[in-house]
Design an enzyme around this catalytic site. Sequence first.
Site: not given
Ligand code: FRU
Length: 492
Positions: A47, A63, A71, A164-165, A302
Amino acid sequence: MKTKTPASGGSYGTKIADLYIVHNLVAVNGGSRHTYHAMPPVGWMNDPNGFIEAFGKYHLFYQFYPYGPSWDSMHWGHFTTQDFVKWKLEPTALAPDGPYDSDGCFSGSSVIKDGKLFLVYTSVMAERQTQSIAVSEDGVHFEKLGVVISSDQLPKGCAKTDFRDPKVFKRGEWYYLLAGSMSEEGEGMILLYRSADLLKWEFVNIVRRDDRTTRGIYECPDLFVLGDADVMFASPQGYRTEDWRYENVQSSIYMVGKFNAEEGTFEKVYEDEIDGGFDFYAPQTLKAGDGRTIMIAWMQMWQRSFPTAKHGWAGSMTLPRELTMRDGKLYQSPVHEIERYRWNPVRFSNVKIGNRNELTKVYGTKIELLFTLDLGDAERVGIKLFQRGDHDARIYYDRGKNRVIFDRSRMGTDISFDPEEKDASIRSVAVDIKENKLTMRIFLDVSSCEVFLNDGERTMTGNVYSDGDGISFFAEGGSARLISLEKYDIVV
Ligand code: FRU
């Protein structure tokens, strides 16, 4: 010099990450790398985070996992740019090295207060997600200030593992924060908090809650004003497919309506998918000083395999796109700055399209194409890209379906995907055909393809891993005509 990585017994930190980047840049070979899109120097990117104009430039955080193309423990990487095309790599902004974020610094946003740049992000630790902040006086070095919203501040019935986010923005005297969450029954939710100082936050309301997110939460909310409407973004997991919409396992949606900050409500009048392609997720916007609203998104998805991992990297960003509102719907166009990088113009007009048409000098994979088709009486008419032998990716109009199709099934690389996803090789969108004409603007960058249809009424974004650079037009079941075409190499 060999850097001790966390994998070889070291610990995470921004300085360690930066040493690792410098000493491993050569390990990332040229394979499939883009030339004019933001992408990780090494390792993994997902992200966009903290997208903002500050200190005389635009900042894009993301990210980031430097130590491998998958990841893992999330850092915040950092780029700056003056024109949204050339990206300057900046030192890593955040690493998962605090007692409350040692399992990851997840997505978030940024805001300017008292001349300082604050990052607001999700701190993850032992299955708990909390919201934390960090501050910078120079826009380069960040100091963590700690947790500002703990999971005790979740409304009753919310899962503490999924909170989150944070997206922070100011309205009047208050700072507001939207965060994605989920009820214990598994309904996706967007929560609203407010604060006077970015440090103490109070819960306002649940802005959105529904059961369309069949597998999880609303990730990465965003909210901004466009024209005279409020627009809310979210990236729901497992959003139920609706005809040709929401076919990816995770979708990105926009909602147009009226946001009431005091009550914490959003009265929705329209909702749609932001991009109808394969690889578009977690978009964020910034408001530029010149008034433009610019969006950028992760150009991946994803629950699929990442073919570039074998070259030492995975994940990249879309072109930044300017958003406008027309008749209550979102239109997207690539930032105009990209036009400064056009080289070697090639033009054609009034070309009849039959079974297969190649045009002199129209080929390449680092290019922009802009063309208008008279759809004639053809059943299917469009373009083949990344062509070599049997390999290609096709974008075409299908009259029977009245849709534009993006078909990458012949690109020559297999992508594995989640069983809940119907396929990862064909997507389609409905378009409004007027006077039997269709305009496409397409940007290719080695392994990516972004399609803007009819001046940005719809977009389709997808990665194409092919060995070809050929281009041809085709019409099936009748003939069609290329009214005009412009082609440029993009050189940065
Ligand atoms: C979205 C996500 C977010 C999270 C991040 C983790 O792509 O899953 O919700 O904060 O990526 O990398």
